[in-house]
Design a protein around this motif. Structure first.
Motif, PDB file in Angstrom:
ATOM      1  N   LEU A  19       0.824  -1.209   0.000  1.00 16.26           N
ATOM      2  CA  LEU A  19       0.000   0.000   0.000  1.00 16.26           C
ATOM      3  C   LEU A  19       0.858   1.259   0.000  1.00 16.26           C
ATOM      4  CD1 LEU A  19      -2.940  -0.874   2.403  1.00 16.26           C
ATOM      5  CD2 LEU A  19      -3.073  -0.399  -0.040  1.00 16.26           C
ATOM      6  N   VAL A  20       1.945   1.241   0.745  1.00 17.55           N
ATOM      7  CA  VAL A  20       2.853   2.391   0.765  1.00 17.55           C
ATOM      8  C   VAL A  20       3.451   2.592  -0.622  1.00 17.55           C
ATOM      9  CG1 VAL A  20       5.052   3.241   1.687  1.00 17.55           C
ATOM     10  CG2 VAL A  20       3.356   2.250   3.231  1.00 17.55           C
ATOM     11  N   THR A  21       3.864   1.515  -1.269  1.00 19.94           N
ATOM     12  CA  THR A  21       4.415   1.602  -2.623  1.00 19.94           C
ATOM     13  C   THR A  21       3.377   2.140  -3.595  1.00 19.94           C
ATOM     14  OG1 THR A  21       5.925  -0.232  -2.183  1.00 19.94           O
ATOM     15  CG2 THR A  21       5.484   0.280  -4.492  1.00 19.94           C
ATOM     16  N   LEU A  22       2.145   1.674  -3.489  1.00 21.04           N
ATOM     17  CA  LEU A  22       1.067   2.150  -4.342  1.00 21.04           C
ATOM     18  C   LEU A  22       0.816   3.636  -4.118  1.00 21.04           C
ATOM     19  CD1 LEU A  22      -1.215   1.683  -6.355  1.00 21.04           C
ATOM     20  CD2 LEU A  22      -2.617   0.854  -4.459  1.00 21.04           C
ATOM     21  N   ALA A  23       0.781   4.056  -2.870  1.00 22.95           N
ATOM     22  CA  ALA A  23       0.572   5.467  -2.556  1.00 22.95           C
ATOM     23  C   ALA A  23       1.704   6.319  -3.122  1.00 22.95           C
ATOM     24  CB  ALA A  23       0.449   5.653  -1.043  1.00 22.95           C
ATOM     25  N   GLN A  24       2.948   5.841  -3.028  1.00 23.03           N
ATOM     26  CA  GLN A  24       4.080   6.584  -3.580  1.00 23.03           C
ATOM     27  C   GLN A  24       3.949   6.708  -5.104  1.00 23.03           C
ATOM     28  OE1 GLN A  24       7.214   4.128  -2.006  1.00 23.03           O
ATOM     29  NE2 GLN A  24       7.537   5.465  -0.234  1.00 23.03           N
ATOM     30  N   ALA A  25       3.542   5.636  -5.759  1.00 20.05           N
ATOM     31  CA  ALA A  25       3.359   5.679  -7.213  1.00 20.05           C
ATOM     32  C   ALA A  25       2.277   6.680  -7.592  1.00 20.05           C
ATOM     33  CB  ALA A  25       3.007   4.288  -7.743  1.00 20.05           C
ATOM     34  N   LEU A  26       1.198   6.707  -6.830  1.00 22.12           N
ATOM     35  CA  LEU A  26       0.124   7.662  -7.109  1.00 22.12           C
ATOM     36  C   LEU A  26       0.616   9.100  -6.952  1.00 22.12           C
ATOM     37  CD1 LEU A  26      -2.888   5.906  -5.410  1.00 22.12           C
ATOM     38  CD2 LEU A  26      -2.637   6.410  -7.832  1.00 22.12           C
ATOM     39  N   ARG A  27       1.393   9.358  -5.907  1.00 22.45           N
ATOM     40  CA  ARG A  27       1.937  10.703  -5.702  1.00 22.45           C
ATOM     41  C   ARG A  27       2.816  11.108  -6.872  1.00 22.45           C
ATOM     42  NH1 ARG A  27       3.178   8.799  -0.977  1.00 22.45           N
ATOM     43  NH2 ARG A  27       1.562   9.056   0.537  1.00 22.45           N
TER      44      ARG A  27
END
Length: 110
Positions: free
Chosen positions: A6-14
């Protein structure tokens, strides 16, 4: 999905320009999908019949875990939907023939 995913996904979205809040710091229970830290007590209001149904299903002492897992699943779904939207904006929608091909490769998935 694990907390790291989830952290990786959030970073990609940012990186794609999405408005994503910082992930919750390892603050959920060990037994949740956000493993590895302390829990923070919060107050949530929900309809009485819904809370009674959850309590009946999970039994005493498991209510928080059940709700935490439900919120984690919803957050994952929201983040993935946002990612799809950003990728569609940047690259266009996936052509129908490719969608059909992918669906054919996974016939048991709805």
């Amino acid at each position: 999905m694990s907390r790291d995913q989830l952290v990786t996904l959030a970073q990609a979205l940012r990186e794609l320009g999405g408005a994503v809040p910082e992930p919750v710091p390892s603050g959920a229970r060990e037994d949740s999908s956000f493993s590895g830290g302390r829990a923070r007590k919060i107050s949530v209001s929900m309809p009485e019949d819904l809370s009674a149904a959850v309590q009946q299903r999970v039994g005493r002492g498991e209510f928080s875990k059940y709700v935490t897992e439900a919120v984690a699943q919803r957050l994952e779904s929201d983040l993935l939907a946002e990612l799809v939207g950003l990728l569609d904006e940047e690259h266009g929608e996936v052509p129908e023939d490719l969608v059909a091909e992918a669906e054919g490769a996974w016939p048991d998935v709805e």
